[in-house]
Design a protein around this motif. Structure first.
Motif, short mmCIF file in Angstrom:
data_model
loop_
_atom_site.label_atom_id
_atom_site.label_comp_id
_atom_site.label_asym_id
_atom_site.label_seq_id
_atom_site.Cartn_x
_atom_site.Cartn_y
_atom_site.Cartn_z
N SER A 89 0.84 -1.13 0.17
CA SER A 89 0.08 -0.11 0.09
C SER A 89 0.72 1.30 -0.10
N ILE A 90 2.06 1.31 0.74
CA ILE A 90 2.62 2.46 0.94
C ILE A 90 3.39 2.59 -0.54
N ILE A 91 3.79 1.42 -0.91
CA ILE A 91 4.77 1.38 -2.41
C ILE A 91 3.68 1.98 -3.40
N PHE A 92 2.45 1.49 -3.38
CA PHE A 92 1.65 1.95 -4.46
C PHE A 92 1.37 3.59 -4.15
N LYS A 93 1.18 4.03 -3.18
CA LYS A 93 1.08 5.29 -2.88
C LYS A 93 2.38 6.27 -3.42
N ILE A 94 3.41 5.67 -3.00
CA ILE A 94 4.54 6.45 -3.40
C ILE A 94 4.74 6.29 -4.85
N ILE A 95 4.38 5.50 -5.74
CA ILE A 95 4.34 5.31 -7.19
C ILE A 95 3.39 6.55 -7.54
N ILE A 96 2.11 6.31 -7.36
CA ILE A 96 1.15 7.25 -7.63
C ILE A 96 1.56 8.61 -7.74
N ALA A 97 1.83 9.08 -6.60
CA ALA A 97 2.30 10.35 -6.21
C ALA A 97 3.46 10.71 -7.31
N PHE A 98 4.46 10.21 -7.33
CA PHE A 98 5.57 10.43 -8.28
C PHE A 98 5.01 10.38 -9.66
N PHE A 106 2.49 21.65 -11.61
CA PHE A 106 2.14 22.07 -10.13
C PHE A 106 1.03 23.08 -10.08
N HIS A 107 1.09 23.83 -11.01
CA HIS A 107 -0.09 25.15 -11.24
C HIS A 107 -1.55 24.47 -11.25
N ASP A 108 -1.33 23.46 -12.14
CA ASP A 108 -2.69 22.76 -12.53
C ASP A 108 -3.03 22.15 -11.32
N PHE A 109 -2.18 21.26 -10.67
CA PHE A 109 -2.62 20.67 -9.44
C PHE A 109 -3.08 21.66 -8.04
N THR A 110 -2.50 22.70 -8.09
CA THR A 110 -2.94 23.57 -7.03
C THR A 110 -4.23 24.08 -7.39
N ILE A 183 -3.51 23.95 4.31
CA ILE A 183 -2.58 23.77 3.01
C ILE A 183 -3.38 24.44 1.96
N ALA A 184 -4.77 24.52 1.84
CA ALA A 184 -5.57 25.37 0.76
C ALA A 184 -5.26 26.91 1.01
N ILE A 185 -5.11 27.31 2.17
CA ILE A 185 -4.92 28.66 2.47
C ILE A 185 -3.36 29.00 1.91
N ILE A 186 -2.78 27.95 2.36
CA ILE A 186 -0.98 28.16 1.79
C ILE A 186 -0.95 28.26 0.35
N PHE A 187 -1.57 27.37 -0.24
CA PHE A 187 -1.75 27.53 -1.80
C PHE A 187 -2.14 28.53 -2.36
N GLU A 188 -3.23 28.86 -1.84
CA GLU A 188 -4.00 30.26 -2.22
C GLU A 188 -2.97 31.56 -2.15
N TRP A 380 2.31 12.71 -0.25
CA TRP A 380 3.33 12.29 -0.91
C TRP A 380 3.51 13.13 -2.19
N CYS A 381 2.17 13.43 -2.76
CA CYS A 381 2.20 14.37 -4.04
C CYS A 381 3.05 15.67 -3.66
N ILE A 382 2.50 16.36 -2.53
CA ILE A 382 3.26 17.54 -2.11
C ILE A 382 4.68 17.39 -1.67
N LEU A 383 5.01 16.21 -1.25
CA LEU A 383 6.58 16.00 -0.98
C LEU A 383 7.35 16.18 -2.33
N PHE A 384 6.86 15.40 -3.40
CA PHE A 384 7.35 15.06 -4.57
C PHE A 384 7.48 16.64 -5.36
N TYR A 385 6.25 17.30 -5.36
CA TYR A 385 6.34 18.53 -5.94
C TYR A 385 7.36 19.59 -5.43
N PHE A 386 7.23 19.64 -4.23
CA PHE A 386 8.27 20.39 -3.54
C PHE A 386 9.79 20.12 -3.93
N LEU A 387 9.81 18.77 -3.88
CA LEU A 387 11.46 18.25 -4.41
C LEU A 387 11.63 18.64 -6.06
N LYS A 388 10.57 18.62 -6.72
CA LYS A 388 10.70 18.90 -7.95
C LYS A 388 10.91 20.31 -8.33
#
Length: 406
Positions: A89-98, A106-110, A183-188, A380-388
């Motif tokens: 389950s953790i591996i699947f989540k990491i792969i999906i997020a990546f 990222f702009h479309d994501f936010t 998180i929504a407020i920070i994105f905004e 996990w998506c947030i983590l990878f987006y920040f790294l990207k």
């Protein structure tokens, strides 16, 4: 072919539904078929991941992905090949997020995240009013999850029957709803490409107040400091702006270190929500006690961790709520990756001033250590987006071109 499949509108809608379901949706704690959905999307996302990343020179983004998979597999092997479903389950989540971070801007994501959270906030406020303050009977079916928590099910709105006064939106508990709203407020405020919407911010704050989450209330104070720092961006004199931001930042630190006095000054000492933020109350809360428990587990198993089975068998104080230390306890020294990548990605953002980055980092560290985020795909998506963004060498570290528009 990749574009025709992964940028197809129907696939994107299905992907959004999957992300919502795998990111704290209330019914995910009732039904167990979520792992099969995650397995399917993880399999699909492996194709673009291999096509895009394994033809390029390795950077921190691709390295982090590989090392995180190695972390999970290593602990699975050394812990006796038990609880395979949990590790998968953790591996699947990491792969999906990546995969999401690989394919979508990222702009479309936010942008879509803010639209969804705006809808969730409005829907939850209406549902919360009808449940608690209206004479209109909102008769929703009741289901009980695997932890014996009864939910009123509206699919677009849920409430926990024994605490209907606490708004949990579409999530499994009010505190997680508050997290997504923060998180929504920070994105905004800091990551949205287009003009900021004060209506959105008002809706998110209103929804946070209805969650009656102590942590959510406390984080609103940090967001206030962020807004004060952001307002100084309009000071044209660079030297004056830096001095002013330094003063605001230091003042914020002093206030945070003396928050007990702030609570007393605002006459909030008797408030049942804010009283939980006082140092005396925090010292006895499970989230604080969990940190010491997890660190003890880590020190006893520093190389590859105790493993998922052992960690949950000996769990104390709802230990998985402290994601940073729980990852250490489960995976050993490699478990530090989760927190390290988040710290690195946020602090390396060139679009924000260093004081803003530090404050955003503080907020995210508090967020991930007040509920279990290792099982939330969105985190996990947030983590990878920040790294990207940190690995992009251009000055504008957030990509401008919208891929989903192609």
């Amino acid at each position: 072919m990749i574009k025709s499949i992964f940028y197809n509108r129907i696939f994107i809608i299905l992907c959004v539904v999957m992300l919502i379901y795998s990111s704290g949706y209330a019914l995910s704690t009732v039904f167990t078929f979520g792992i099969y959905i995650e397995a399917l999307f993880a399999y699909l996302f492996l194709f673009p991941i291999m096509l895009v990343h394994f033809k390029k020179r390795a950077n921190i983004l691709t390295t982090s992905f590989i090392l995180l998979i190695v972390m999970v597999v290593s602990t699975f092997i050394t812990s006796g090949l038990t609880s395979a479903t949990a590790y998968l389950s953790i591996i699947f989540k990491i792969i999906i997020a990546f995969g999401v971070v690989t394919l979508y801007d990222f702009h479309d994501f936010t942008r879509y995240y803010l639209k969804i959270m705006k809808f969730v906030a409005v829907t939850s406020l209406i549902g919360h009013y009808l449940i608690n303050y209206s004479n209109y009977a909102l008769d929703l079916p009741i289901v009980t999850n695997i932890n014996s928590v009864p939910y009123g099910v509206g699919y677009l709105f849920f409430y926990i029957t024994w605490i209907p006064e606490r708004n949990c939106g579409i999530f499994w508990e009010p505190g997680l709803f508050a997290t997504f709203l923060v998180i929504a407020i920070i994105f905004e405020l800091f990551y949205k490409k287009n003009r900021r919407s004060f209506l959105n911010i008002f809706l998110f704050i209103a929804a946070i107040l209805t969650t009656r989450s102590s942590a959510g209330y406390g984080l609103l104070l940090l967001i206030l400091f962020l807004v004060m720092l952001k307002s100084l961006y309009f000071v044209k004199d660079v030297r004056m702006r830096k001095v002013a931001m330094c003063l605001v930042f230091m003042s914020s630190v002093i206030i945070l270190l003396n928050y007990n006095y702030v609570i007393e000054f605002l006459n909030l000492s008797d408030n049942e929500v804010t009283i939980k933020l006082t140092s005396e109350q925090l010292a006895t809360q499970s989230r604080i006690l969990a940190i010491n428990h997890n660190l003890t587990t880590f020190l006893n198993n520093p190389l590859f961790g105790a493993g998922i089975s052992q960690a949950y068998r000996n769990v104390r104080h709802v230990a998985d709520t402290s994601t940073s230390t729980f990852m250490l306890g489960v995976f050993g020294f490699m478990g530090v990756q989760y927190t390290f990548y988040l710290v690195y990605g946020i602090l390396k953002n060139r679009n924000n001033d260093v004081y803003v980055n530090i404050m955003i980092l503080l907020i995210f560290l508090l967020l991930i250590n007040k509920e279990p985020h290792q099982g939330i795909v969105f985190s996990w998506c947030i983590l990878f987006y920040f790294l990207k963004n940190s690995s992009n060498k251009s000055k504008d570290v957030l990509p401008n071109k919208s891929k989903t528009a192609q």
